[in-house]
Write a protein that holds these residues in place. Sequence first.
Motif, PDB file in Angstrom:
ATOM      1  N   ALA A 222       0.693  -1.167   0.193  1.00 23.07           N
ATOM      2  CA  ALA A 222       0.403  -0.372   0.118  1.00 23.07           C
ATOM      3  C   ALA A 222       0.993   1.338   0.286  1.00 23.07           C
ATOM      4  O   ALA A 222       0.613   2.419  -0.460  1.00 23.07           O
ATOM      5  CB  ALA A 222      -0.830   0.102   1.625  1.00 23.07           C
ATOM      6  N   TYR A 223       1.663   1.170   0.376  1.00 18.28           N
ATOM      7  CA  TYR A 223       2.853   2.472   0.165  1.00 18.28           C
ATOM      8  C   TYR A 223       3.592   2.054  -0.342  1.00 18.28           C
ATOM      9  O   TYR A 223       3.808   3.726  -0.993  1.00 18.28           O
ATOM     10  CB  TYR A 223       3.793   2.390   1.995  1.00 18.28           C
ATOM     11  N   LEU A 224       3.652   1.471  -1.277  1.00 17.48           N
ATOM     12  CA  LEU A 224       4.487   1.881  -2.570  1.00 17.48           C
ATOM     13  C   LEU A 224       3.933   1.831  -3.421  1.00 17.48           C
ATOM     14  O   LEU A 224       4.648   3.217  -3.823  1.00 17.48           O
ATOM     15  CB  LEU A 224       5.193   0.074  -3.023  1.00 17.48           C
ATOM     16  N   GLY A 225       2.951   1.810  -3.316  1.00 10.32           N
ATOM     17  CA  GLY A 225       1.134   2.213  -4.243  1.00 10.32           C
ATOM     18  C   GLY A 225       1.633   3.870  -3.953  1.00 10.32           C
ATOM     19  O   GLY A 225       1.427   4.305  -4.993  1.00 10.32           O
ATOM     20  N   PHE A 226       0.956   4.310  -2.944  1.00  6.31           N
ATOM     21  CA  PHE A 226       0.769   5.747  -2.375  1.00  6.31           C
ATOM     22  C   PHE A 226       2.196   5.844  -2.935  1.00  6.31           C
ATOM     23  O   PHE A 226       1.876   7.775  -3.459  1.00  6.31           O
ATOM     24  CB  PHE A 226       0.680   5.410  -1.433  1.00  6.31           C
ATOM     25  N   PHE A 227       3.570   6.142  -2.774  1.00  9.53           N
ATOM     26  CA  PHE A 227       4.655   6.418  -2.748  1.00  9.53           C
ATOM     27  C   PHE A 227       4.986   6.917  -4.582  1.00  9.53           C
ATOM     28  O   PHE A 227       5.389   8.175  -4.960  1.00  9.53           O
ATOM     29  CB  PHE A 227       5.986   5.983  -2.340  1.00  9.53           C
ATOM     30  N   ALA A 228       4.622   6.234  -5.257  1.00  9.64           N
ATOM     31  CA  ALA A 228       4.195   6.166  -6.670  1.00  9.64           C
ATOM     32  C   ALA A 228       3.835   6.762  -7.546  1.00  9.64           C
ATOM     33  O   ALA A 228       4.436   7.255  -8.023  1.00  9.64           O
ATOM     34  CB  ALA A 228       4.359   4.517  -7.507  1.00  9.64           C
ATOM     35  N   GLY A 229       2.671   7.677  -6.614  1.00 11.63           N
ATOM     36  CA  GLY A 229       1.908   8.222  -7.074  1.00 11.63           C
ATOM     37  C   GLY A 229       2.275   9.997  -7.044  1.00 11.63           C
ATOM     38  O   GLY A 229       2.485  10.522  -8.248  1.00 11.63           O
TER      39      GLY A 229
END
Length: 271
Positions: A222-229
């Motif tokens: 979940a964190y990686l998805g947010f950071f990617a944005g």
Amino acid sequence: MAVIVALGAFLMTLAGGWTAQRVTDRRHLVLGLAGGLMLGVVGLDLLPEAMRAAGDEVFGVPLALLLFVTGFLLAHVAERLLAVRQAAHGAANGAPHATGYGAPHATGNGAPRGPGNGAPHEHAHRAPEVGLTAAAAMVGHSLADGVALGAAFQVGGGMGVAVALAVVTHDFADGFNTYTLTSLYGNARRRALTMLFADALAPVAGAASTLLFTLPEEPLGAYLGFFAGVLLYLAAAEILPEAHHRHPALSTLLCTVGGVAGIWLVVGLAD
């Protein structure tokens, strides 16, 4: 073993930051390369990993993609709010507004005003807080890299080696981007170096923390998805337009493509 590999990531991060600050006379190439590296990390590394790890859907949309869009929007809102606040502050003090995206003001005879005749620096309208926030996000990402590295060695030696290759190699890009993002928004060199060292230490701290616990996979995804944005917004809306603003050259475009290709190579070797 994970902590020893993380020390290699520490050195690679510093090497990336050193490279970024040594090529100031080719700033457009640095920014073009940084934008390509960031795009590659988002599309070829972070999002696939987030999609695999986050798992669940929310109202028909994968959680990783939902957080990806959320990160992009929050980065945009944060930058706009900071820009509006700084513009209002400048107007209250009688400072001139910028005429365009980093464009200098014109003098009475049509010539652009530079620092020598009283015009503000071309990035003076940008809030330094944006650069610090972006660099702090990079530090958070590097901390997650270290945690992922430690977790991979918990799974097994083969997985640990694959993740180690990816982390150590792309931490060069992390150091490069951390220094570039901090300095791009007008922060002093001392601040950029401080954020660079924090980014270099983060994977060591993350890897060391896994000696104490086992990390659940879904929160990391979940964190990686947010950071990617967040990272995609910075690359597409800030870094790449700035790279081509003064130097819309083929060499800048090739640096961007080369950055993406480099990350693709790293991901392919890691797999």
